[in-house]
Design an enzyme around this catalytic site. Sequence first.
Site, PDB file in Angstrom:
ATOM      1  N   GLY A   1       0.840  -1.198   0.000  1.00 23.17           N
ATOM      2  CA  GLY A   1       0.000   0.000   0.000  1.00 23.17           C
ATOM      3  C   GLY A   1       0.866   1.236   0.000  1.00 23.17           C
ATOM      4  O   GLY A   1       1.954   1.242  -0.588  1.00 23.17           O
ATOM      5  N   GLU A   2       0.386   2.286   0.651  1.00 23.48           N
ATOM      6  CA  GLU A   2       1.055   3.588   0.770  1.00 23.48           C
ATOM      7  C   GLU A   2       1.585   4.131  -0.558  1.00 23.48           C
ATOM      8  O   GLU A   2       2.568   4.875  -0.600  1.00 23.48           O
ATOM      9  CB  GLU A   2       2.155   3.563   1.838  1.00 23.48           C
ATOM     10  CG  GLU A   2       3.352   2.688   1.592  1.00 23.48           C
ATOM     11  CD  GLU A   2       4.323   2.617   2.768  1.00 23.48           C
ATOM     12  OE1 GLU A   2       5.547   2.759   2.548  1.00 23.48           O
ATOM     13  OE2 GLU A   2       3.856   2.415   3.913  1.00 23.48           O
TER      14      GLU A   2
END
Length: 338
Positions: free
Chosen positions: A304-305
């Site tokens: 993610g991120e």
Amino acid sequence: MTTGLPFDDIRNLLSTMPQADGSAVAAVRERDGQLTKPPGALGRLEEIVAWMAAWQGRDMPRVERPVVAVFAGNHGVVAQGVAAYPQAVTAQMVANFQNGGAAVNQICKTFDLGLKVFELALERPTRDITQDAAMDEAECAATMAYGMEATAGGCDLLCVGEMGIGNTTIAAALSHGLFGGKAEDWVGPGTGVDSEGLKRKADAVRRATALHKAHLDDPLEVLRRLGGRELAAMAGAILGARMQRVPVLIDGYVATAAAAVLFKANPSALDHCMAAHVSAEPAHKALLAKLGMKPLLDLGMRLGEASGAAMAAGVVKAAVNTHANMATFASAGVSDKG
């Protein structure tokens, strides 16, 4: 026909989106045919340049002000035991982003990408989707509008990603609500839940979609009932980028679920987007197939991120710079094929 409800503005934007610039694409292809290489030899890099030209509306597309936008939110559904980490980790990771310590910070430094982090009321998680709608219409629409600020100040490539403990359950619920199938089809380990955690995730998704079943024919209602603030903001960022003719790289499963809401509302809503990568989260590949999107990268990432989108931005920069700076057969004095 409008009702004066908060979603009306979003629906209006979805019906008035800019379209691709065909003349810019033609110019790119004409130049590509003159570059010192066999036709098609750069494969998808050539497709990337044409895509960038189509949405920037430039004969010579560029990546000079790329922005990686990470949206962070918390979710009431975490109370159902669906996450491997405590909810406090969301805020802790936001601080890590701000202090330059996360993986995405290092990738952004490597490729000279700007990074913006949007913190979305972390102290006030959305409501538990197994018991209530995550947000009311006004909050969901306002959060989408807030996400449109991702391109404020100008950018020529937007990478969209997220942070939020429990949000792979939310992505699964959105995907199930939008595309059907079985709850088990859409859940995965996320940040590392065990087999019992997977069962709890599937059960939560099943109960949530059953609770909101009467409203699943409206994608924006699916977003507000089964989604979360960071997903609403990402949907807004993607739509806002379209209105400003900014190409978008979509990160992993959660970001793709947010984008899927727009796709279901208007199948052309993601024409300015590319899937940055396919994550190791099992349902991401299936969701990309529903959207007809072919990912640029397959690196087994599941962080993610916006980490996968940031990696893909390096590929996009390479494609654009190669196209702009390669010699032509004429300028290099190289013989073209007969």
